[in-house]
Structures are given as C-alpha cells and as structure tokens.
Design a protein around this motif. Structure first.
Motif, PDB file in Angstrom:
ATOM      1  N   CYS A 229       2.971   5.747   8.545  1.00  0.00           N
ATOM      2  CA  CYS A 229       2.086   6.102   7.425  1.00  0.00           C
ATOM      3  C   CYS A 229       1.342   7.397   7.774  1.00  0.00           C
ATOM      4  CB  CYS A 229       1.090   4.969   7.193  1.00  0.00           C
ATOM      5  SG  CYS A 229      -0.186   5.432   6.021  1.00  0.00           S
TER       6      CYS A 229
ATOM      7  N   ALA B 273      -1.259  -5.819   2.264  1.00  0.00           N
ATOM      8  CA  ALA B 273      -0.682  -4.500   1.967  1.00  0.00           C
ATOM      9  C   ALA B 273       0.813  -4.421   2.270  1.00  0.00           C
ATOM     10  CB  ALA B 273      -1.429  -3.440   2.763  1.00  0.00           C
TER      11      ALA B 273
ATOM     12  N   ILE C  10      -1.519   8.374   7.135  1.00  0.00           N
ATOM     13  CA  ILE C  10      -2.921   8.133   7.541  1.00  0.00           C
ATOM     14  C   ILE C  10      -2.955   7.675   9.008  1.00  0.00           C
ATOM     15  CG2 ILE C  10      -4.989   6.728   7.065  1.00  0.00           C
ATOM     16  CD1 ILE C  10      -3.967   6.577   4.132  1.00  0.00           C
ATOM     17  N   VAL C  11      -2.008   6.833   9.369  1.00  0.00           N
ATOM     18  CA  VAL C  11      -1.903   6.361  10.760  1.00  0.00           C
ATOM     19  C   VAL C  11      -1.582   7.552  11.672  1.00  0.00           C
ATOM     20  CG1 VAL C  11      -0.513   4.912  12.309  1.00  0.00           C
ATOM     21  CG2 VAL C  11      -1.210   4.026  10.073  1.00  0.00           C
TER      22      VAL C  11
ATOM     23  N   THR D 256      -7.414  -0.339   1.845  1.00  0.00           N
ATOM     24  CA  THR D 256      -7.895  -1.622   2.363  1.00  0.00           C
ATOM     25  C   THR D 256      -9.342  -1.856   1.921  1.00  0.00           C
ATOM     26  OG1 THR D 256      -8.595  -0.781   4.504  1.00  0.00           O
ATOM     27  CG2 THR D 256      -6.368  -1.542   4.384  1.00  0.00           C
TER      28      THR D 256
ATOM     29  N   THR E 259       5.881   1.674   9.815  1.00  0.00           N
ATOM     30  CA  THR E 259       4.635   2.183   9.213  1.00  0.00           C
ATOM     31  C   THR E 259       3.505   2.330  10.232  1.00  0.00           C
ATOM     32  OG1 THR E 259       5.304   0.732   7.414  1.00  0.00           O
ATOM     33  CG2 THR E 259       3.202   1.828   7.158  1.00  0.00           C
TER      34      THR E 259
ATOM     35  N   CYS F  80      -8.654   2.727   6.011  1.00  0.00           N
ATOM     36  CA  CYS F  80      -7.903   3.222   4.855  1.00  0.00           C
ATOM     37  C   CYS F  80      -8.570   2.805   3.536  1.00  0.00           C
ATOM     38  CB  CYS F  80      -6.499   2.650   4.960  1.00  0.00           C
ATOM     39  SG  CYS F  80      -5.519   2.923   3.526  1.00  0.00           S
TER      40      CYS F  80
ATOM     41  N   CYS G 291       0.873  -1.179   0.000  1.00  0.00           N
ATOM     42  CA  CYS G 291       0.000   0.000   0.000  1.00  0.00           C
ATOM     43  C   CYS G 291       0.914   1.235   0.000  1.00  0.00           C
ATOM     44  CB  CYS G 291      -0.885  -0.012   1.237  1.00  0.00           C
ATOM     45  SG  CYS G 291       0.080   0.091   2.753  1.00  0.00           S
ATOM     46  N   LYS G 292       0.311   2.409  -0.135  1.00  0.00           N
ATOM     47  CA  LYS G 292       1.123   3.639  -0.227  1.00  0.00           C
ATOM     48  C   LYS G 292       1.973   3.872   1.026  1.00  0.00           C
ATOM     49  CE  LYS G 292      -1.698   6.310  -3.369  1.00  0.00           C
ATOM     50  NZ  LYS G 292      -3.060   6.781  -3.325  1.00  0.00           N
ATOM     51  N   GLY G 293       1.386   3.559   2.192  1.00  0.00           N
ATOM     52  CA  GLY G 293       2.102   3.807   3.450  1.00  0.00           C
ATOM     53  C   GLY G 293       3.351   2.949   3.568  1.00  0.00           C
ATOM     54  N   VAL G 294       3.222   1.677   3.214  1.00  0.00           N
ATOM     55  CA  VAL G 294       4.368   0.761   3.304  1.00  0.00           C
ATOM     56  C   VAL G 294       5.409   1.143   2.250  1.00  0.00           C
ATOM     57  CG1 VAL G 294       5.102  -1.641   3.061  1.00  0.00           C
ATOM     58  CG2 VAL G 294       3.004  -1.114   4.308  1.00  0.00           C
TER      59      VAL G 294
ATOM     60  N   THR H 124      -6.811   1.200  10.856  1.00  0.00           N
ATOM     61  CA  THR H 124      -6.934   1.501   9.421  1.00  0.00           C
ATOM     62  C   THR H 124      -7.245   0.283   8.554  1.00  0.00           C
ATOM     63  OG1 THR H 124      -4.538   1.269   9.245  1.00  0.00           O
ATOM     64  CG2 THR H 124      -5.396   3.501   9.487  1.00  0.00           C
ATOM     65  N   THR H 125      -6.999  -0.917   9.093  1.00  0.00           N
ATOM     66  CA  THR H 125      -7.155  -2.111   8.248  1.00  0.00           C
ATOM     67  C   THR H 125      -8.316  -3.018   8.678  1.00  0.00           C
ATOM     68  OG1 THR H 125      -5.425  -3.092   9.613  1.00  0.00           O
ATOM     69  CG2 THR H 125      -4.750  -2.264   7.469  1.00  0.00           C
TER      70      THR H 125
HETATM   71  S1  SF4 Z   1      -3.219   3.274   6.532  1.00  0.00           S
HETATM   72 FE1  SF4 Z   1      -2.260   1.284   6.612  1.00  0.00          FE
HETATM   73  S2  SF4 Z   1      -3.056   0.230   4.790  1.00  0.00           S
HETATM   74 FE2  SF4 Z   1      -3.477   2.414   4.508  1.00  0.00          FE
HETATM   75  S3  SF4 Z   1      -1.762   3.225   3.344  1.00  0.00           S
HETATM   76 FE3  SF4 Z   1      -1.283   3.504   5.508  1.00  0.00          FE
HETATM   77  S4  SF4 Z   1      -0.134   1.694   6.103  1.00  0.00           S
HETATM   78 FE4  SF4 Z   1      -1.158   1.237   4.195  1.00  0.00          FE
END
Ligand code: SF4
Length: 286
Positions: free
Chosen positions: A98, A267, A100-101, A199, A74, A196, A12-15, A168-169
């Motif tokens: 990440c 992800a 978003i996190v 996901t 992440t 997210c 995923c983008k975050g990883v 998020t997942t």
């Molecule tokens: S919130 Fe989690 S699943 Fe979504 S992009 Fe970030 S690390 Fe990846």
C-alpha cells in the motif's frame, strides 16, 4: 429485521489496489505467486488461488522457476528480502505494498539515517511492523510498543532525537495518549500521524452506529488486526457484537425479527463476501 450496512465497508484503497494488480497479472496469463497471504482474508485468498495464484512461504520455493510474477503483499516485506528479490532477473516483481505503508517505510529509513531513534506503536508480529522495523538504520535504537505500559521499556535518553510512528491500523485514541506521554519524556521528538484515514473513518462510523442498533455484526478474517480493533470498539457501545468470517457463521447468529442490525467489515473483507453474508442473513430471518 432491518440491516444497516456501514458506509465504509469492503476493501480499503490499499487492498483494492493490490488485488487489482493481481487480477491484471492473471488476465495477462502470467504465472502468479504470492509471498505469504496477500491479505488477512481466507475467502479472498481461496478465490485468488482458484484463479491460479500460488502462495509460497519462502522464496526458496521459487528456485528454478522462470518467467513468473511475484506479488508483494499490501503490508510490505522486509527491506533485505525486497532487495534480494529485485536482483533476480527471472522474476517479475509486482509491488502490492500500500502506498501509505510504503511512505512510512521511507520516513523510518530517512529519519533513522539522519540520526533519529525510532519508536513504533504497533503489533510486533504484524507483517506491516516486521517490514517497517527492517527499514530502521542498524546503528539506531528501535522499539515497538503496543500499549502505554510498554513505554517503560524504552531506553533512550530524553535529549536524543526520536521519531514516533504508528502502524496504519492502530486505534487513534490510544495513539494520541502515547504521543502525549512521549512528548513529556523526549525533548527532541517528531511525531508522525500515520494512522490511515480509512481506518479512522471506519472507527468513527462503528462507534456512532453501534450506539443505535440492537446488534453489530463485523465481517472479517480471524487474523485481521483491523477487524479485531473494530470488534473491541463496537463492544464499548453495544452488548451484542458478533464477529464472523464466512457465510457458514451466519448459522450461529441469533437475530430477532424486530431487531436492527449494523453490518461492518474489516479493510481486507471483499464486498462479494459481505453481499453473500447479508443475503444469507436476510433469508435466514424471513
Ligand atoms: S494503510 Fe492499510 S488500511 Fe490504509 S489503505 Fe493502506 S492497506 Fe488499507
């Protein structure tokens, strides 16, 4: 045999962002350390370790070291630990949390500072949740729930202000049910849709494709929460679902030549690994 590769596959983008940061540090010839596994994928962690990344379990292992880079994973880390690390001049901190996190940590911190109690839908032992919980102001009540049944444990009066936030997942349908029930219990509840999008797209795709193929293969780490979730969704729509984590696992697959196989990933599964596994499946079923 025909393989249908999912559209939403690989990191995923975050990883992806976190791994790019690590690779940049390696390229700059810095001594790179990671606090715990950066992501839930053993093969990718082995690749990074082969490039020089050292994984430590405790920051005490950094005592006496100078001019090093420490990567934050992440999922993020606990607030107190993060602040402690920032105060250490001899360590360069590269934050792979990440965005978003991180945004969710800010929500929890701000709202709890402003009088809101916090209910989190997530897995209490997951690193993202361990970190998120640490951002709740100590004077507020906080609950981590993982199911509708867990709502019974919440001891907050109906008129107290509350926020509800999700890992998020987590599965979006379960979260909707939890939101609906909690809205009937609390008069002053603010709900954040923090699952997210990546996901959600993966969930939708696995649901659709699982109905159309003879077999579903999901590639992901054994301790990856989002891989486990994809497996449980696929099992609702297909009786032939297999979860594998490495090339060797292909040996145990039983695929008939006339079957159509859907391939998905968690992800935190790298594309290079997916490619290797798909090649191996193709070769083994020739
Ligand atoms: S919130 Fe989690 S699943 Fe979504 S992009 Fe970030 S690390 Fe990846």
């Amino acid at each position: 045999m025909k393989i249908i590769l999912a559209k939403h596959i690989g990191f995923c983008k975050g990883v992806n962002r976190c791994i790019s940061l690590v690779e940049q540090e390696i390229k700059n010839k810095n001594k790179v350390y990671a606090l715990g596994e950066l992501l839930h994928n053993q093969q990718e962690m082995l690749r990074l370790e082969s490039l020089g990344v050292k994984v430590i379990k405790d920051i005490k292992e950094l005592n006496g070291l100078k001019d090093i880079t420490l990567i934050i994973r992440t999922h993020g880390i606990e607030k107190e630990l993060y602040q402690k690390l920032l105060s250490q001049d001899e360590i360069k901190i590269v934050d792979g949390t990440c965005p978003i996190v991180r945004k969710n940590q800010i929500i929890v911190e701000e709202y709890s500072k402003n009088g809101f109690n916090v209910i989190i839908y997530g897995d209490i032992d997951h690193p993202e949740i361990k970190a998120l919980v640490s951002y709740v102001s100590p004077e507020r009540k906080k609950y981590v729930i993982s199911s509708l049944e867990d709502i019974q444990k919440i001891d907050i009066s109906p008129f107290e202000p509350v926020i509800l936030i999700s890992q998020t997942t987590k599965p979006v349908n379960e979260y909707k049910k939890i939101c609906a029930l909690l809205k009937t219990k609390f008069k002053n509840i603010k709900v954040f849709n923090t699952i997210c999008k990546e996901t959600i797209l993966r969930e939708q795709e696995i649901e659709n494709l699982s109905k159309k193929v003879d077999m579903v293969i999901i590639i992901g780490g054994k301790n990856s929460a989002n891989t486990k979730k994809l497996v449980s969704i696929a099992k609702k729509y297909n009786d032939n679902v297999v979860s594998i984590s490495c090339e060797k696992d292909v040996e145990n697959l039983k695929i008939e030549k006339d079957e159509t196989v859907g391939v998905f990933s968690g992800a935190s599964t790298p594309k290079w690994l997916i490619q290797k596994i798909v090649e191996r499946i193709n070769n083994d079923t020739k």
